[in-house]
Write a protein that holds these residues in place. Structure first.
Motif, PDB file in Angstrom:
ATOM      1  N   VAL A  29       0.880  -1.176   0.000  1.00 55.89           N
ATOM      2  CA  VAL A  29       0.000   0.000   0.000  1.00 55.89           C
ATOM      3  C   VAL A  29       0.912   1.219   0.000  1.00 55.89           C
ATOM      4  N   ASN A  30       0.708   2.086  -0.980  1.00 56.65           N
ATOM      5  CA  ASN A  30       1.488   3.321  -1.075  1.00 56.65           C
ATOM      6  C   ASN A  30       0.541   4.505  -1.198  1.00 56.65           C
ATOM      7  N   ILE A  31       0.924   5.632  -0.603  1.00 54.50           N
ATOM      8  CA  ILE A  31       0.144   6.865  -0.745  1.00 54.50           C
ATOM      9  C   ILE A  31       1.086   7.957  -1.217  1.00 54.50           C
ATOM     10  N   LYS A  32       0.763   8.543  -2.360  1.00 57.38           N
ATOM     11  CA  LYS A  32       1.555   9.649  -2.894  1.00 57.38           C
ATOM     12  C   LYS A  32       1.097  10.947  -2.234  1.00 57.38           C
ATOM     13  N   PRO A  33       1.932  11.997  -2.266  1.00 55.54           N
ATOM     14  CA  PRO A  33       1.553  13.286  -1.664  1.00 55.54           C
ATOM     15  C   PRO A  33       0.266  13.882  -2.253  1.00 55.54           C
ATOM     16  N   THR A  34      -0.109  13.435  -3.446  1.00 56.58           N
ATOM     17  CA  THR A  34      -1.338  13.929  -4.091  1.00 56.58           C
ATOM     18  C   THR A  34      -2.584  13.187  -3.604  1.00 56.58           C
ATOM     19  N   GLN A  35      -2.436  12.404  -2.513  1.00 59.32           N
ATOM     20  CA  GLN A  35      -3.528  11.586  -1.947  1.00 59.32           C
ATOM     21  C   GLN A  35      -3.961  10.483  -2.914  1.00 59.32           C
ATOM     22  N   ASN A  36      -3.026  10.030  -3.752  1.00 59.75           N
ATOM     23  CA  ASN A  36      -3.287   8.902  -4.646  1.00 59.75           C
ATOM     24  C   ASN A  36      -2.859   7.640  -3.912  1.00 59.75           C
ATOM     25  N   ILE A  37      -3.817   6.759  -3.657  1.00 61.09           N
ATOM     26  CA  ILE A  37      -3.558   5.504  -2.956  1.00 61.09           C
ATOM     27  C   ILE A  37      -3.364   4.411  -4.003  1.00 61.09           C
ATOM     28  N   LYS A  38      -2.220   3.739  -3.932  1.00 62.64           N
ATOM     29  CA  LYS A  38      -1.940   2.621  -4.831  1.00 62.64           C
ATOM     30  C   LYS A  38      -1.871   1.361  -3.991  1.00 62.64           C
ATOM     31  N   ILE A  39      -2.752   0.432  -4.313  1.00 57.76           N
ATOM     32  CA  ILE A  39      -2.804  -0.833  -3.586  1.00 57.76           C
ATOM     33  C   ILE A  39      -2.464  -1.951  -4.558  1.00 57.76           C
ATOM     34  N   PHE A  40      -1.464  -2.749  -4.190  1.00 57.71           N
ATOM     35  CA  PHE A  40      -1.073  -3.883  -5.010  1.00 57.71           C
ATOM     36  C   PHE A  40      -1.574  -5.158  -4.336  1.00 57.71           C
ATOM     37  N   LEU A  41      -2.460  -5.855  -5.025  1.00 60.53           N
ATOM     38  CA  LEU A  41      -2.993  -7.122  -4.552  1.00 60.53           C
ATOM     39  C   LEU A  41      -2.520  -8.221  -5.491  1.00 60.53           C
ATOM     40  N   ASP A  42      -2.485  -9.436  -5.000  1.00 59.41           N
ATOM     41  CA  ASP A  42      -2.125 -10.570  -5.830  1.00 59.41           C
ATOM     42  C   ASP A  42      -2.968 -11.753  -5.395  1.00 59.41           C
ATOM     43  N   GLY A  43      -2.900 -12.819  -6.150  1.00 55.85           N
ATOM     44  CA  GLY A  43      -3.646 -14.020  -5.822  1.00 55.85           C
ATOM     45  C   GLY A  43      -2.823 -15.249  -6.109  1.00 55.85           C
ATOM     46  N   ASP A  44      -3.136 -16.324  -5.434  1.00 57.38           N
ATOM     47  CA  ASP A  44      -2.396 -17.565  -5.634  1.00 57.38           C
ATOM     48  C   ASP A  44      -2.499 -18.048  -7.077  1.00 57.38           C
ATOM     49  N   GLU A  45      -3.599 -17.736  -7.736  1.00 55.82           N
ATOM     50  CA  GLU A  45      -3.816 -18.093  -9.140  1.00 55.82           C
ATOM     51  C   GLU A  45      -3.900 -16.845 -10.004  1.00 55.82           C
ATOM     52  N   GLY A  46      -3.302 -15.741  -9.554  1.00 60.61           N
ATOM     53  CA  GLY A  46      -3.368 -14.487 -10.298  1.00 60.61           C
ATOM     54  C   GLY A  46      -4.498 -13.613  -9.775  1.00 60.61           C
ATOM     55  N   LEU A  47      -4.638 -12.431 -10.359  1.00 60.94           N
ATOM     56  CA  LEU A  47      -5.667 -11.474  -9.942  1.00 60.94           C
ATOM     57  C   LEU A  47      -6.416 -11.002 -11.181  1.00 60.94           C
ATOM     58  N   PRO A  48      -7.601 -11.570 -11.451  1.00 64.87           N
ATOM     59  CA  PRO A  48      -8.368 -11.154 -12.627  1.00 64.87           C
ATOM     60  C   PRO A  48      -8.814  -9.691 -12.520  1.00 64.87           C
ATOM     61  N   ILE A  49      -8.977  -9.051 -13.650  1.00 65.53           N
ATOM     62  CA  ILE A  49      -9.386  -7.648 -13.684  1.00 65.53           C
ATOM     63  C   ILE A  49     -10.723  -7.444 -12.972  1.00 65.53           C
ATOM     64  N   GLU A  50     -11.610  -8.410 -13.057  1.00 65.53           N
ATOM     65  CA  GLU A  50     -12.912  -8.298 -12.388  1.00 65.53           C
ATOM     66  C   GLU A  50     -12.723  -8.164 -10.877  1.00 65.53           C
ATOM     67  N   LYS A  51     -11.741  -8.885 -10.334  1.00 66.19           N
ATOM     68  CA  LYS A  51     -11.475  -8.797  -8.895  1.00 66.19           C
ATOM     69  C   LYS A  51     -10.858  -7.448  -8.543  1.00 66.19           C
ATOM     70  N   CYS A  52     -10.018  -6.902  -9.429  1.00 70.39           N
ATOM     71  CA  CYS A  52      -9.450  -5.566  -9.195  1.00 70.39           C
ATOM     72  C   CYS A  52     -10.575  -4.541  -9.079  1.00 70.39           C
ATOM     73  N   VAL A  53     -11.528  -4.618  -9.993  1.00 67.78           N
ATOM     74  CA  VAL A  53     -12.668  -3.691  -9.984  1.00 67.78           C
ATOM     75  C   VAL A  53     -13.478  -3.885  -8.706  1.00 67.78           C
ATOM     76  N   TYR A  54     -13.751  -5.132  -8.345  1.00 69.41           N
ATOM     77  CA  TYR A  54     -14.518  -5.442  -7.138  1.00 69.41           C
ATOM     78  C   TYR A  54     -13.830  -4.872  -5.896  1.00 69.41           C
ATOM     79  N   PHE A  55     -12.522  -5.157  -5.755  1.00 64.32           N
ATOM     80  CA  PHE A  55     -11.791  -4.670  -4.590  1.00 64.32           C
ATOM     81  C   PHE A  55     -11.709  -3.143  -4.585  1.00 64.32           C
ATOM     82  N   ASN A  56     -11.541  -2.541  -5.752  1.00 63.84           N
ATOM     83  CA  ASN A  56     -11.475  -1.086  -5.839  1.00 63.84           C
ATOM     84  C   ASN A  56     -12.765  -0.460  -5.313  1.00 63.84           C
ATOM     85  N   ARG A  57     -13.897  -0.966  -5.762  1.00 63.38           N
ATOM     86  CA  ARG A  57     -15.192  -0.410  -5.328  1.00 63.38           C
ATOM     87  C   ARG A  57     -15.400  -0.586  -3.828  1.00 63.38           C
ATOM     88  N   LYS A  58     -15.121  -1.778  -3.326  1.00 63.46           N
ATOM     89  CA  LYS A  58     -15.300  -2.045  -1.900  1.00 63.46           C
ATOM     90  C   LYS A  58     -14.367  -1.176  -1.048  1.00 63.46           C
TER      91      LYS A  58
END
Length: 156
Positions: A29-58
């Protein structure tokens, strides 16, 4: 509120969310001075784009509701680390068994080979040097304490 406190609060929210999704894990988890939060997630079998969208919304909902950014002004990016990012977690090493890796040692020497095994203390790679009949294959046991970075190498 300090950036470190914000990162800790966001990491807590992520851990609660991921508790119901055990196949996925947080890498950074990184936060830039511009209040941009970058979260890097991974999965044992990869991270599908649908899960990225799901996690982003939640996560956006939870972070907004928690009042971590009083003005409510922040942006959020959720993605997988990408192949150019070094492996950081034991779970990432395990996920990449069988792939070619480049290991940079703490003394900046470099070894490349196929990641064969991972334990809590070290990794085992198989390195082949030379070509054809002169090729020599050896297995190298590398303690995590000697590793500066490990990056997956894509071969075409």
């Amino acid at each position: 509120m300090s950036t470190q406190t914000q990162i800790e609060q966001i990491t807590g929210i992520i851990n609660v969310l991921l508790a119901t999704e055990p196949a996925f894990f947080c890498v950074a988890v990184n936060i830039k001075p511009t209040q941009n939060i970058k979260i890097f997630l991974d999965g044992d079998e990869g991270l599908p784009i649908e899960k990225c969208v799901y996690f982003n919304r939640k996560l956006y909902q939870h972070i907004s509701g928690a009042g971590i950014f009083p003005e409510g002004e922040f942006s959020l990016e959720v993605s997988s680390p990408g192949v150019s990012e070094p492996l950081k977690l034991h779970r990432q090493y395990v996920k990449n068994i069988g792939r070619n890796v480049e290991v940079v040692f703490t003394d900046n020497t470099i070894k490349e080979g196929v990641l064969l095994a991972v334990t809590e203390q070290d990794i085992l790679i198989e390195q082949t040097t030379g070509k054809g009949k002169k090729a020599i294959t050896q297995q190298i046991l590398i303690p995590f304490t000697n590793i500066k970075t490990t990056t997956v190498q894509i071969k075409f």
